[in-house]
Design an enzyme around this catalytic site. Structure first.
Site, PDB file in Angstrom:
ATOM      1  N   ASP A  98       0.911  -1.138   0.000  1.00  0.00           N
ATOM      2  CA  ASP A  98       0.000   0.000   0.000  1.00  0.00           C
ATOM      3  C   ASP A  98       0.948   1.184   0.000  1.00  0.00           C
ATOM      4  OD1 ASP A  98      -1.490   2.280   0.915  1.00  0.00           O
ATOM      5  OD2 ASP A  98      -3.106   0.874   1.338  1.00  0.00           O
ATOM      6  N   HIS A  99       1.085   1.841  -1.141  1.00  0.00           N
ATOM      7  CA  HIS A  99       2.202   2.808  -1.245  1.00  0.00           C
ATOM      8  C   HIS A  99       2.031   3.992  -0.295  1.00  0.00           C
ATOM      9  CE1 HIS A  99      -0.363   5.075  -4.067  1.00  0.00           C
ATOM     10  NE2 HIS A  99       0.442   6.095  -3.866  1.00  0.00           N
TER      11      HIS A  99
ATOM     12  N   HIS B  49      -5.891   2.742   1.020  1.00  0.00           N
ATOM     13  CA  HIS B  49      -5.078   3.890   1.456  1.00  0.00           C
ATOM     14  C   HIS B  49      -5.704   4.638   2.631  1.00  0.00           C
ATOM     15  CE1 HIS B  49      -2.906   3.025  -2.108  1.00  0.00           C
ATOM     16  NE2 HIS B  49      -3.631   3.721  -2.950  1.00  0.00           N
TER      17      HIS B  49
HETATM   18  C1  BG6 Z   1      -3.501   4.755  -6.451  1.00  0.00           C
HETATM   19  C2  BG6 Z   1      -4.868   4.864  -7.052  1.00  0.00           C
HETATM   20  O1  BG6 Z   1      -3.408   3.648  -5.599  1.00  0.00           O
HETATM   21  O2  BG6 Z   1      -3.216   5.941  -5.717  1.00  0.00           O
HETATM   22  C3  BG6 Z   1      -4.968   6.081  -7.938  1.00  0.00           C
HETATM   23  O3  BG6 Z   1      -5.151   3.689  -7.799  1.00  0.00           O
HETATM   24  C4  BG6 Z   1      -4.543   7.320  -7.198  1.00  0.00           C
HETATM   25  O4  BG6 Z   1      -6.283   6.230  -8.453  1.00  0.00           O
HETATM   26  C5  BG6 Z   1      -3.209   7.114  -6.507  1.00  0.00           C
HETATM   27  O5  BG6 Z   1      -4.455   8.381  -8.127  1.00  0.00           O
HETATM   28  C6  BG6 Z   1      -2.888   8.291  -5.613  1.00  0.00           C
HETATM   29  O6  BG6 Z   1      -1.585   8.163  -5.118  1.00  0.00           O
HETATM   30  P1  BG6 Z   1      -0.742   9.416  -4.689  1.00  0.00           P
HETATM   31  O7  BG6 Z   1       0.538   8.863  -4.160  1.00  0.00           O
HETATM   32  O8  BG6 Z   1      -0.559  10.270  -5.910  1.00  0.00           O
HETATM   33  O9  BG6 Z   1      -1.545  10.152  -3.650  1.00  0.00           O
END
Ligand code: BG6
Length: 507
Positions: free
Chosen positions: A179-180, A242
């Protein structure tokens, strides 16, 4: 760090190019990759080692620093890359793969440590895992790990099913669910922010919190992912993973709690304490909406249903706001409000902790002091500050930030993928989602999905370029709160006074 072979499924794909290769390359430059390491890229395309390396090099170009020795470094890095054609369903391809891995291990005199990275669509997770088992790829005398991207299931049942299959091949300790958001630097620093600042620790520990607001708004739309997104919606794309992960990370940092349980154990405890929402009254806690046409940054933007690849009667949500309660001694009575939306006014991921009003009770109306806020900016800006009400007549009612998390000037902060890749290579799963967190998140979300499917929660609309539907304000207003938001666009278009928080934020 022990030598390892990274077996990358989806090596010709977009994620590999945008995130994985740059992350690995930066680790390599910083001397943080194991030595030796071997990377086997897998894909259906008939590439050779040479064309694979050329492609990786192209994706790395924007990141090259033109420093002396760079060309040599790049050559050294790409030297570890080999390519193998693999059709996920074809058993004989796994035999070729196995031969190649073993040949490289022998050449490099490496132990058979293997990290399988699934950078492919979720429909391939199970067949790949089963083929890894059948072909004996993971049963050699070394360790094995599986890194798997989201989405982990599309509802509670499919997530359980997926986990059952993966568990036939890998133990929980061997599975690294990405989960980045957990790799974002400010999210990883939350603990030190809470524990390292006596004032905050006091307020935090002494029931001084009125509510916590977690926002992940994005001005971007579908970015060519209509097929995936229209099935997922905001609830599956952002909320279940997230947003609930951010909630868990915010809720675990209670100071002076005795034994320092691992972050994951504490997160699981929070996930277990999420107060369930019943399908029948989901609408009382959750707002769901879809963007209509509007304007972002002065440019007209089409409504969701007019986006390429989206049907004109799509009922997919692009915005979710929810009130989540945590039924434990730390958080009982403190609501968490969460919202996430596409095509909102601006990109902003933040946690705002509203402290209870400590101002003199004698003040009334406009003179009343606004509560202190702890504002944790996660992206695109990164900062942590305490906001106190400004005193000047001009700006009375706005907030001044007091930075409390000064970071040393670093030429380049590592990206989420870099940190996470490094942890996976080291075998540290702290910032990966444990199955029990994932299962509990789906359990919380499932009645809401059911209510959405039965259409008992209305799908509202909001204009692109807004902060979402006004009903999401109502969710907080019912409890006597409102969203705190950065309103400098409304107040001073050129932002010349810097960033401000409005006293009466959303009205
Ligand atoms: C991803 C989603 O996991 O996270 C995307 O699939 C989203 O839809 C993205 O745009 C948002 O990530 P960050 O790091 O730009 O907030």
């Amino acid at each position: 760090m022990e030598p390892v072979t990274i077996v990358l499924f989806g090596a010709t794909g977009d994620l590999a190019k945008r995130k994985i290769y740059p992350a690995l390359y930066h680790l390599f430059l910083d001397g943080k990759l194991p030595q030796p390491f071997s990377l086997i890229g897998l894909g259906r395309r008939e590439w050779t080692d040479e064309s694979f390396r050329t492609n990786v090099e192209t994706s790395l170009r924007p990141f090259l620093r033109q420093a002396p020795g760079e060309t040599e470094a790049l050559r050294g890095f790409l030297g570890a890359f080999r390519y193998c054609v693999l059709d996920i369903g074809r058993e004989e391809h796994y035999r070729n793969l196995s031969d190649l891995i073993e040949r490289r291990e022998a050449e490099l005199r490496m132990p058979p440590n293997r990290l399988f990275y699934l950078s492919v669509g979720p429909e391939y997770f199970e067949p790949i895992a089963l083929n890894i088992r059948e072909s004996g790829l993971g049963s050699a005398n070394g360790w094995k790990r599986l890194v798997v991207e989201k989405p982990f299931g599309k509802d509670l049942n499919s997530a359980r099913e997926l986990n059952r299959t993966l568990s036939q091949v890998f133990t929980e300790n061997e599975i690294f669910r990405i989960d980045h958001y957990l790799g974002k630097p400010v999210v990883q620093r939350l603990g030190s922010v809470m524990q390292g600042n006596p004032a905050i620790r006091e307020l935090w520990a002494n029931r001084g919190i009125a509510n916590v607001q977690i926002t992940a708004n994005e001005s971007i739309g579908l970015e060519g992912r209509a097929g995936y997104y229209d099935q997922a919606g905001a609830v599956r794309d952002m909320f279940q993973n997230h947003m609930l992960q951010l909630l868990m990370m915010a809720a675990i940092h209670i100071p002076d709690h005795g034994a320092p349980d691992s972050i994951r154990l504490r997160k699981i405890a929070v996930a277990e304490a999420l107060e369930p929402v019943r399908k029948e009254n989901a609408g009382a806690h959750v707002i769901r909406a879809q963007y209509a046409e509007g304007t972002i940054g002065g440019e007209p933007v089409p409504g969701y249903r007019n986006e390429p690849g989206i049907s004109p009667d799509s009922m997919t949500d692009t915005f979710i706001a929810a009130r989540v309660r945590i039924d434990n001694d730390d958080w009982r009575g403190v609501p968490f409000y969460i919202r996430t939306g596409k095509r909102t006014r601006e990109k902003s991921t933040r946690i705002v902790v509203e402290f209870k009003d400590a101002g003199p009770r004698s003040l009334t109306g406009d003179e009343r002091l606004a509560p202190n806020l702890l504002v944790i900016e996660i992206g695109p800006k990164e900062s942590v500050s305490l906001r106190r009400v400004a005193k000047g007549t001009e700006s009375f009612g706005a907030f001044e930030p007091i930075p409390i998390d000064p970071q040393p000037d670093s030429p380049r902060a590592p990206e989420a993928y870099e940190t996470l890749m490094y942890d996976a290579l080291r075998g540290d799963a702290t910032y990966f989602a444990h199955w029990e967190e994932v299962e509990r998140s789906w359990q919380w979300v499932q009645p809401i999905l059911d209510a959405f499917a039965e259409r008992t929660v209305p799908l509202l609309t909001y204009p692109a370029g807004s902060y979402g539907p006004s009903e999401s304000d109502g969710l907080l207003a019912e409890d006597g709160f409102h969203w705190w938001l950065d309103d400098h666009h409304e107040r001073n278009n050129d932002n010349s006074e810097g960033e401000r928080y409005a006293y009466h934020a959303n009205d």
